[in-house]
Motif scaffolding. Structure first.
Motif, PDB file in Angstrom:
ATOM      1  N   GLY A   3       7.068   3.972  -6.274  1.00  0.00           N
ATOM      2  CA  GLY A   3       6.823   5.386  -6.009  1.00  0.00           C
ATOM      3  C   GLY A   3       5.387   5.724  -5.689  1.00  0.00           C
ATOM      4  N   SER A   4       4.475   4.742  -5.756  1.00  0.00           N
ATOM      5  CA  SER A   4       3.074   5.022  -5.449  1.00  0.00           C
ATOM      6  C   SER A   4       2.393   3.753  -4.959  1.00  0.00           C
ATOM      7  N   GLN A   5       1.226   3.920  -4.400  1.00  0.00           N
ATOM      8  CA  GLN A   5       0.449   2.808  -3.856  1.00  0.00           C
ATOM      9  C   GLN A   5       0.183   1.756  -4.925  1.00  0.00           C
ATOM     10  N   LEU A  60       4.741  -7.766 -16.473  1.00  0.00           N
ATOM     11  CA  LEU A  60       3.856  -7.599 -15.322  1.00  0.00           C
ATOM     12  C   LEU A  60       3.222  -6.219 -15.400  1.00  0.00           C
ATOM     13  N   LEU A  61       1.919  -6.165 -15.142  1.00  0.00           N
ATOM     14  CA  LEU A  61       1.183  -4.902 -15.152  1.00  0.00           C
ATOM     15  C   LEU A  61       0.743  -4.575 -13.739  1.00  0.00           C
ATOM     16  N   SER A  62       0.963  -3.341 -13.336  1.00  0.00           N
ATOM     17  CA  SER A  62       0.563  -2.885 -12.002  1.00  0.00           C
ATOM     18  C   SER A  62      -0.330  -1.662 -12.124  1.00  0.00           C
ATOM     19  N   SER A  63      -1.272  -1.556 -11.199  1.00  0.00           N
ATOM     20  CA  SER A  63      -2.120  -0.357 -11.139  1.00  0.00           C
ATOM     21  C   SER A  63      -1.839   0.371  -9.834  1.00  0.00           C
ATOM     22  N   HIS A  64      -1.960   1.700  -9.876  1.00  0.00           N
ATOM     23  CA  HIS A  64      -1.472   2.525  -8.772  1.00  0.00           C
ATOM     24  C   HIS A  64      -2.475   3.600  -8.377  1.00  0.00           C
ATOM     25  N   GLY A  65      -2.222   4.111  -7.184  1.00  0.00           N
ATOM     26  CA  GLY A  65      -2.980   5.234  -6.676  1.00  0.00           C
ATOM     27  C   GLY A  65      -2.180   6.516  -6.784  1.00  0.00           C
ATOM     28  N   PHE A  66      -2.232   7.327  -5.735  1.00  0.00           N
ATOM     29  CA  PHE A  66      -1.527   8.610  -5.725  1.00  0.00           C
ATOM     30  C   PHE A  66      -0.040   8.380  -6.042  1.00  0.00           C
ATOM     31  N   THR A  67       0.582   9.126  -6.968  1.00  0.00           N
ATOM     32  CA  THR A  67       0.125  10.418  -7.447  1.00  0.00           C
ATOM     33  C   THR A  67      -0.428  10.404  -8.868  1.00  0.00           C
ATOM     34  N   GLN A  68      -0.034   9.451  -9.688  1.00  0.00           N
ATOM     35  CA  GLN A  68      -0.393   9.502 -11.098  1.00  0.00           C
ATOM     36  C   GLN A  68      -1.621   8.668 -11.443  1.00  0.00           C
ATOM     37  N   GLY A 127       0.797  -1.219   0.000  1.00  0.00           N
ATOM     38  CA  GLY A 127       0.000   0.000   0.000  1.00  0.00           C
ATOM     39  C   GLY A 127       0.829   1.268   0.000  1.00  0.00           C
ATOM     40  N   GLY A 128       0.166   2.392   0.381  1.00  0.00           N
ATOM     41  CA  GLY A 128       0.771   3.702   0.243  1.00  0.00           C
ATOM     42  C   GLY A 128       2.042   3.918   1.040  1.00  0.00           C
ATOM     43  N   ALA A 129       2.193   3.265   2.181  1.00  0.00           N
ATOM     44  CA  ALA A 129       3.409   3.425   2.980  1.00  0.00           C
ATOM     45  C   ALA A 129       4.531   2.494   2.546  1.00  0.00           C
TER      46      ALA A 129
END
Length: 454
Positions: free
Chosen positions: A356-358, A371-379, A333-335
């Motif tokens: 660099g992001s969640q 491998l594909l990853s999905s992210h939160g903040f910032t982009q 996660g984010g941390a």
């Protein structure tokens, strides 16, 4: 004797010897340059004889008898064979050997039959965007899944919708009461016909999506919401906010056949390996567990195979490698913001990459080592990585809020992503395989025994 000098006197001896015996004086080897000694082993005697005969025949051409056309053709053919471009008859030394290259030119004839693999073009924008109103913005839920029958299920508030990818039609499967909802998880069975649905009130429903009939309701197993589900043939595994993991055999009335206890907080990620022998579970307690199916029982104190504590935030994103059974990718996660790779046989961490992001979700490419990853903040982006170098291949943007959920089409080409911006986007990120694999055909016999169980 007269006074004339003797010819043997010392004063003239040297000159006399030089004049009378000139051949006794030894010449230096570098002065012997006027001699030519042919090397017979280096000469082509047949060619030499032919050339001498030609030279003799060439004298007095006016007096020669005309040569017949057949003889002339024979002579020309013989001249070609004897290589008349040569002019020398005598040879001083052998020709130097032909030097073979240490790096021979590659044989391109073998490669001409193989087509050159073109670099895949990755579209930077989604090919389709659908509205997803009332999508719950909750990192710990799992509200999107794509079944083997090419049906996509998504939970929006209290309702589960089905989107048929073959004709782009949308139907409503069910809507639960407000005291039971919202929907907290959805997961297709391997046959692509039956859908498991987890609810906020701790219940798990099993539906036949083709006939739109509810087959059974499983309750009393969890004490709070069920945010994660995973299938292993006829075994349905559920993870709840109560930190428990339960295996249910949906073919029998008393369906609980095993429990896993190891998390202290909500279980938000569950994935069975392709072999069905290992289960990966991630929790809000930053823990990742690997469980062995063979040790599962009704005992709530079953020991885990590996307890992995490297992440520093909730572990929700889990994905097993399709071409290596014991390779697992997990995201924090984010941390934490890291993608980690594990050897689940040994429990060793093979690599860790700070994104660099969640990290919200992970998917392996079934056709390439990607491998594909999905992210939160910032982009709020989707990132495609090359494995194992973990070099970024592409970053796909379009969502305006964190991309909470991802799922993959049965052929492994298209990826659907759902975000907190209440949109559902489809990406042709994995390309088209050379030979598309047909969707597995599994008959729904395992569920025939539960059609009337409530």
């Amino acid at each position: 004797m007269d006074s004339a000098q003797s010819p043997f006197s010392s004063s003239s001896s040297s000159n006399t010897r030089s004049s009378r015996y000139p051949l006794l004086e030894r010449k230096r080897s570098r002065d012997n340059l006027d001699r030519f000694i042919p090397n017979r082993s280096a000469m082509d005697m047949d060619f030499a004889q032919f050339m001498i005969a030609e030279a003799r025949n060439g004298k007095g051409k006016e007096d020669q008898v005309p040569i017949s056309p057949a003889s002339e053709a024979y002579r020309k053919g013989l001249a070609e064979i004897m290589n008349m471009n040569r002019t020398r008859i005598l040879a001083f030394k052998n020709k130097p050997p032909v030097v073979k290259s240490l790096f021979p030119e590659p044989d391109t004839s073998a490669h001409q039959t193989k087509p050159v693999k073109r670099q895949r073009s990755i579209p930077q924008t989604s090919e389709r965007t659908l509205d997803a109103p009332d999508l719950v913005d909750d990192y710990y839920l799992n509200l999107l899944d794509w079944g083997s029958k090419n049906m996509l299920a998504i939970g929006l508030g209290d309702t589960v919708y089905l989107w048929d990818a073959s004709n782009a039609s949308t139907t409503e499967l069910l809507t639960v009461d407000e005291d039971k909802g919202p929907v907290t998880s959805v997961c297709w069975a391997p046959d692509g016909c039956h859908l498991a649905i987890g609810l906020n009130n701790s219940e798990v429903h099993l539906w036949n999506a083709l006939s739109k009939q509810k087959l059974r309701t499983m309750h009393g197993h969890h004490s709070s919401r069920v945010g994660s589900l995973a299938w292993n043939n006829h075994i349905l595994t559920s993870g709840g906010m109560d930190s428990s993991i339960i295996n249910c055999d949906v073919r029998i009335r008393d369906c609980v056949v095993g429990k896993y206890r190891g998390h202290q907080q909500e279980v938000c990620g569950l994935k069975w390996s392709s072999s069905g022998q290992q289960l990966a579970s991630g929790g809000n307690d930053n823990l990742l567990h690997i469980w062995d199916r063979s040790v599962a029982s009704s005992n709530a104190h079953t020991q885990w195979l590996h307890r992995l504590e490297d992440h520093t935030a909730a572990v929700k994103a889990l994905s097993w490698c399709p071409y290596q059974n014991n390779l697992l990718a997990s995201g924090g996660g984010g941390a934490d913001r890291c993608i980690k790779f594990w050897n689940t046989h040994t429990g060793a961490c093979l690599n860790s990459v700070d994104t660099g992001s969640q990290v919200c979700a992970l998917l392996w490419n079934k056709n390439e080592r990607e491998l594909l990853s999905s992210h939160g903040f910032t982009q709020n982006q989707l990132t495609l990585w090359k494995y194992p170098s973990m070099v970024k291949i592409a970053e796909l943007t379009g969502h305006t809020s964190r991309v909470l959920f991802m799922t993959q089409s049965p052929d492994g080409c298209t990826v659907a992503s759902a975000a907190a911006d209440e949109t559902l986007r489809f990406w042709n990120v994995f390309g088209t395989p050379e030979v598309a694999k047909p969707a597995p055909k599994t008959k729904p016999e395992p569920f025939a025994y539960v059609s009337r169980i409530r």
